[in-house]
Design an enzyme around this catalytic site. Structure first.
Site, PDB file in Angstrom:
ATOM      1  N   HIS A  95      36.971  28.394   3.206  1.00  0.00           N
ATOM      2  CA  HIS A  95      38.096  29.184   3.696  1.00  0.00           C
ATOM      3  C   HIS A  95      37.621  30.454   4.373  1.00  0.00           C
ATOM      4  O   HIS A  95      36.539  30.957   4.080  1.00  0.00           O
ATOM      5  CB  HIS A  95      39.013  29.541   2.516  1.00  0.00           C
ATOM      6  N   GLU A 110      32.059  25.984   0.616  1.00  0.00           N
ATOM      7  CA  GLU A 110      31.864  25.586  -0.774  1.00  0.00           C
ATOM      8  C   GLU A 110      32.046  24.092  -0.999  1.00  0.00           C
ATOM      9  O   GLU A 110      33.080  23.653  -1.481  1.00  0.00           O
ATOM     10  CB  GLU A 110      32.796  26.373  -1.702  1.00  0.00           C
ATOM     11  N   GLU A 132      28.305  27.557  -3.294  1.00  0.00           N
ATOM     12  CA  GLU A 132      29.110  28.315  -2.330  1.00  0.00           C
ATOM     13  C   GLU A 132      28.413  29.604  -1.916  1.00  0.00           C
ATOM     14  O   GLU A 132      27.823  30.296  -2.737  1.00  0.00           O
ATOM     15  CB  GLU A 132      30.467  28.678  -2.945  1.00  0.00           C
ATOM     16  N   ASP A 152      32.416  35.826  -2.159  1.00  0.00           N
ATOM     17  CA  ASP A 152      32.832  34.670  -2.958  1.00  0.00           C
ATOM     18  C   ASP A 152      31.616  33.753  -3.040  1.00  0.00           C
ATOM     19  O   ASP A 152      31.104  33.319  -2.001  1.00  0.00           O
ATOM     20  CB  ASP A 152      34.004  34.002  -2.221  1.00  0.00           C
ATOM     21  N   ASP A 183      31.898  30.577 -10.617  1.00  0.00           N
ATOM     22  CA  ASP A 183      32.426  31.044  -9.334  1.00  0.00           C
ATOM     23  C   ASP A 183      32.778  32.517  -9.491  1.00  0.00           C
ATOM     24  O   ASP A 183      33.682  32.873 -10.243  1.00  0.00           O
ATOM     25  CB  ASP A 183      33.665  30.222  -8.950  1.00  0.00           C
ATOM     26  N   HIS A 203      42.163  33.498   0.657  1.00  0.00           N
ATOM     27  CA  HIS A 203      42.242  32.380   1.591  1.00  0.00           C
ATOM     28  C   HIS A 203      42.942  32.866   2.854  1.00  0.00           C
ATOM     29  O   HIS A 203      44.157  33.058   2.876  1.00  0.00           O
ATOM     30  CB  HIS A 203      42.997  31.200   0.975  1.00  0.00           C
TER      31      HIS A 203
HETATM   32 CO    CO Z   1      35.740  30.169  -2.351  1.00  0.00          CO
END
Ligand code: CO
Length: 299
Positions: free
Chosen positions: A154, A187, A279, A92, A81, A162
């Site tokens: 998010h 994700e 994601e 992200d 990640d 977030h």
């Molecule tokens: Co994320």
């Protein structure tokens, strides 16, 4: 200009995610791969938001300490990640690989890819969040798995990981509608376990909640070191390498006790199930503008 920064962050994040994932081979050191990813983010002109991973039943938030001996074994299911930013505009993204050539988790990897793909197709202004959740769980279930219910996507904000709105991985009845221009990360986490995670084990990921005065010189030192993150995550290894282990431990303890810093421990599937994850980050437009897609991504 904002858009240019977002797109640039996406380019860096997706490239580093790909390069990092390619290093998940038998015998690879988790620490070395994460160090490599951080170095590459900077080399490519990005800023580090985080570089984290998760192995097997650990869904996320594993960030090796400076002496972590973890090496990858045949059959390990490894998530990477990567978060990067340009002046606070965040990209992200994450993916999963199975180490070696067993291919035992091919379907579970596919299920998470399918869940992400199907959900992205639904992204448009006015789409209700429960629909995005339903798409994820039904793709997981189609291949015999389930989504991790207490993990979600998010919204993203400037220096904010977030942004306050969660994108569910199942139909949670949330009728909130996507708005044009929102920056969101989707994700899905997919598992052969019960589909719940909890924090377990030693945390190495932290975020500053709110800055306020501290007395301990170690705590002060840590706040100085991480100030440039402006509220984005940091990991204890950055600190131990700079100010030593003792100072890091004492300082973090003080900061946590005063609710200045919050720890984010490894997220482990409660029933011990293996977890896969994919994601992407995107901007909500008539058609989702996915900005973390690498040329090699098929999802
Ligand atoms: Co994320």
């Amino acid at each position: 200009e904002t858009l240019q920064k977002i797109l640039k962050a996406g380019k860096v994040a997706s490239q580093v995610r790909r390069e990092g994932a390619a290093k998940f081979v038998v015998g690879a050191s988790a620490l070395e791969v994460m160090d490599y990813c951080e170095k590459r983010i900077l080399e490519l002109g990005g800023q580090i938001a985080w570089a984290q991973m998760g192995i097997n039943d650990v869904a996320a938030h594993f960030c090796p300490e400076e002496d972590d001996p973890t090496t990858l074994k045949e059959g390990d299911v490894v998530k990477i990640d990567i978060g990067t930013h340009q002046d606070g505009f965040i990209a992200d993204n994450a993916m999963t690989v199975e180490v070696g050539s067993n291919n035992n988790f091919k379907d579970m990897i596919k299920a998470a890819q399918n869940a992400l793909k199907a959900t992205i197709k639904l992204v448009e202004p006015g789409r209700q969040l429960w629909e995005l959740g339903e798409a994820q769980s039904s793709e997981a279930e189609a291949l015999g798995f389930t989504t991790v219910k207490n993990l979600s996507g998010h919204t993203l904000g400037s220096y904010i990981v977030h942004g306050g709105i969660s994108i569910p991985s199942y139909n949670n009845k949330d009728k909130t509608e996507l708005q044009e221009g929102w920056q969101i990360a989707i994700e899905p986490f997919v598992t052969n376990g019960d589909g719940m995670i909890r924090e377990k084990g030693k945390a190495t990921v932290y975020m500053v909640e709110k800055e306020k005065g501290v007395r301990s010189p170690y705590a002060k030192k840590i706040l100085d070191e991480v100030r440039s993150q402006k509220g984005l995550p940091f990991t204890s290894r950055w600190l131990t390498r700079k100010i030593g282990r003792g100072a890091t431990a004492l300082g973090l303890r003080e900061l946590e006790r005063n609710s200045i810093v919050k720890s984010y421990g490894p997220l482990v599937e409660v029933s011990g199930g293996t977890v896969t994850q994919f994601e992407h980050s995107m901007i909500v437009e008539e058609k989702a503008r996915v900005y973390t897609r690498h040329d090699d991504d098929e999802w």
